[in-house]
Enzyme design. Sequence first.
Site, short mmCIF file in Angstrom:
data_model
loop_
_atom_site.label_atom_id
_atom_site.label_comp_id
_atom_site.label_asym_id
_atom_site.label_seq_id
_atom_site.Cartn_x
_atom_site.Cartn_y
_atom_site.Cartn_z
N SER A 1 -8.30 -2.11 5.88
CA SER A 1 -7.82 -1.32 7.02
C SER A 1 -7.34 0.06 6.61
O SER A 1 -6.88 0.83 7.46
CB SER A 1 -6.69 -2.06 7.73
OG SER A 1 -7.16 -3.24 8.31
N ASP B 1 -8.33 -10.20 0.89
CA ASP B 1 -8.74 -9.46 2.08
C ASP B 1 -10.09 -9.96 2.60
O ASP B 1 -10.52 -9.57 3.69
CB ASP B 1 -8.84 -7.96 1.80
CG ASP B 1 -7.51 -7.24 2.02
OD1 ASP B 1 -6.56 -7.88 2.49
OD2 ASP B 1 -7.43 -6.04 1.71
N THR C 1 -3.63 0.99 -3.10
CA THR C 1 -3.00 -0.31 -2.86
C THR C 1 -3.21 -1.29 -4.00
O THR C 1 -4.14 -1.15 -4.79
CB THR C 1 -3.57 -0.92 -1.56
OG1 THR C 1 -2.83 -2.08 -1.21
CG2 THR C 1 -5.04 -1.27 -1.71
N THR D 1 0.82 -1.22 0.00
CA THR D 1 0.00 0.00 0.00
C THR D 1 0.85 1.28 0.00
O THR D 1 2.06 1.25 0.19
CB THR D 1 -0.98 -0.01 1.20
OG1 THR D 1 -1.65 -1.27 1.22
CG2 THR D 1 -2.00 1.09 1.13
#
Length: 578
Positions: A464, A439, A417, A399
């Site tokens: 996140s 993810d 990202t 990222t």
Amino acid sequence: MAQEASDAVAPEAGTGETTIVTSPEIRDAIRAKLAGKPVEAKKWMVAAANPLAAEAGAKILRNEGSAADAMVAVQAVLGLVEPQSSGLGGGAFLVWYDAASGNITTLDGRETAPLEATPTLFQDENGEPLAFFDAVVGGRSVGTPGTPMLMVEAHKRWGKSDWAELFDDAITLADKGFPVSTRLASLIADDAERLSRFETTASYFLPGGEPLKEGVRLQNPDYADTLRAFARGGSSAFYSGAIAEAIVRTVRNAPGNPGVLSMKDLETYAIKARPAVCADFRGHDVCGMGPPSSGALTVGQILGLVDRFPLDAIAPDDPQAWRLIGDASRLAFADRGRYMADSDFVPVPVKGLLDDAYLDERARLLDGDDALPEVMPGEPAYDHALNLADDVSIELPSTSHISIVDAEGNVLSMTTTVENGFGSRLMTNGFLLNNELTDFSFKTHSDGWPIANRVEPGKRPRSSMSPTIVLRDGKPVLAIGAPGGSRIIGYVAQTIIAHLAWGMDIQEAIDMPHRVNRFGTYDLEEGTDAVEMQDALEEIGFEVNVRDLNSGLHGIAITPDGLQGGADPRREGIALGE
């Protein structure tokens, strides 16, 4: 294609690393970062993860472009010089403060699961979750890219400059070549085995079978051609036609691990404007991206919990400060694992998770002097009831983050990202494709209850990423964000606490040694003063792990005297301003 070493690289004094130096401004920015001093400016500022990318954004801002214009230029260059972290094959979240209206807008450019995806996408024939890298490497993990359309949408809403001109620097660098940085060379060497599995990827990063060396000038004519098409045709040039067809072909024909991405997925992809999630902290509004990002909610919970204690009266080197922060983080992560996912598919109790009464109740668990023996999710108020199981998804760090303030006072915070370093390791049209689908939780249920972040067609995986803009009395005072997988949340929360509660300037706050707790184990940044707290934290009751914590924070503080920019000394980014 690689050429001989370039004279456009120079060693950063005191680091042993090679960075890209093309101007006195870049040299000054590097010196400031190494000295632990913020870069100061009056008109505008950009902080990004690579000097060439920051310089591209600075050119746009210097020519009276907007923060949205500058972001397009920065992202286009980052996808070339830092391809392991972000690019056209990935996704992003963007938070925007509009100076004219005073409004905060958040745009969701997260990748989506293909329409042909099934709940068992990441399970073997026995219904067991795949090993992480067995799922990552290849086409199975690739979601519909969102970054290109986010760039178009931001420019359409807030751009001032000619769209095509925003790609000039990136096209020139791709055509003529750029010097491979120390960081990129090291990451290529570390990942050489996975990069070698696909012919196109290997020929670019491992010419002649050997990893690229730092300082080598690397050209990417395919990326230049892609950018030319994107500059001419905008979204349609990427999401339909030859580029889209090549993406789908690459994913579906990936040797050993094909995926299910289709032209329909690309043609129907859309950016979503979502309500900003804002939390109170020390008289400030800390605003960021809501679901499918868990960033703003989890950062907001951490800050809301510690704000119920006199943290400013506790020294930053006092273990009790970190007991509070660490256990507040554990409580927030427990809620994150139970409740947070794509709100288009799963009801998320956004209001309940940040409700004052709920945070008061959870904060009472932090009374005392010892670490919590165990942490469970709370029971926030829902708009309607839903029973969910705790998530078991994995997030590994990669990222990049961009913070920009333009001359009109608009503020942009964007985290971008391809998920894991080098994403799926599949390359087409000169850029890497994401592995964002990993993810998702590989399991769909636990003990008979559904997991909120399970795979579903068209769904966006929980993230996140925590691009954040902090306001006081409706005016922006800070733009901040970071890479780092699920540790992003801790990095951002710690930096906000250091800046607002402990009075550190933005560079000091970014430089502060990391102490991160997500699920019980306290991670302390090796080689820093944080390690000196190990014994004290263990006595309080924490399990402690000393490890590398390579963040990549980029922030801009907006003060009454002007702008102050900070860039993470753990990576090669800089802040530039005027």
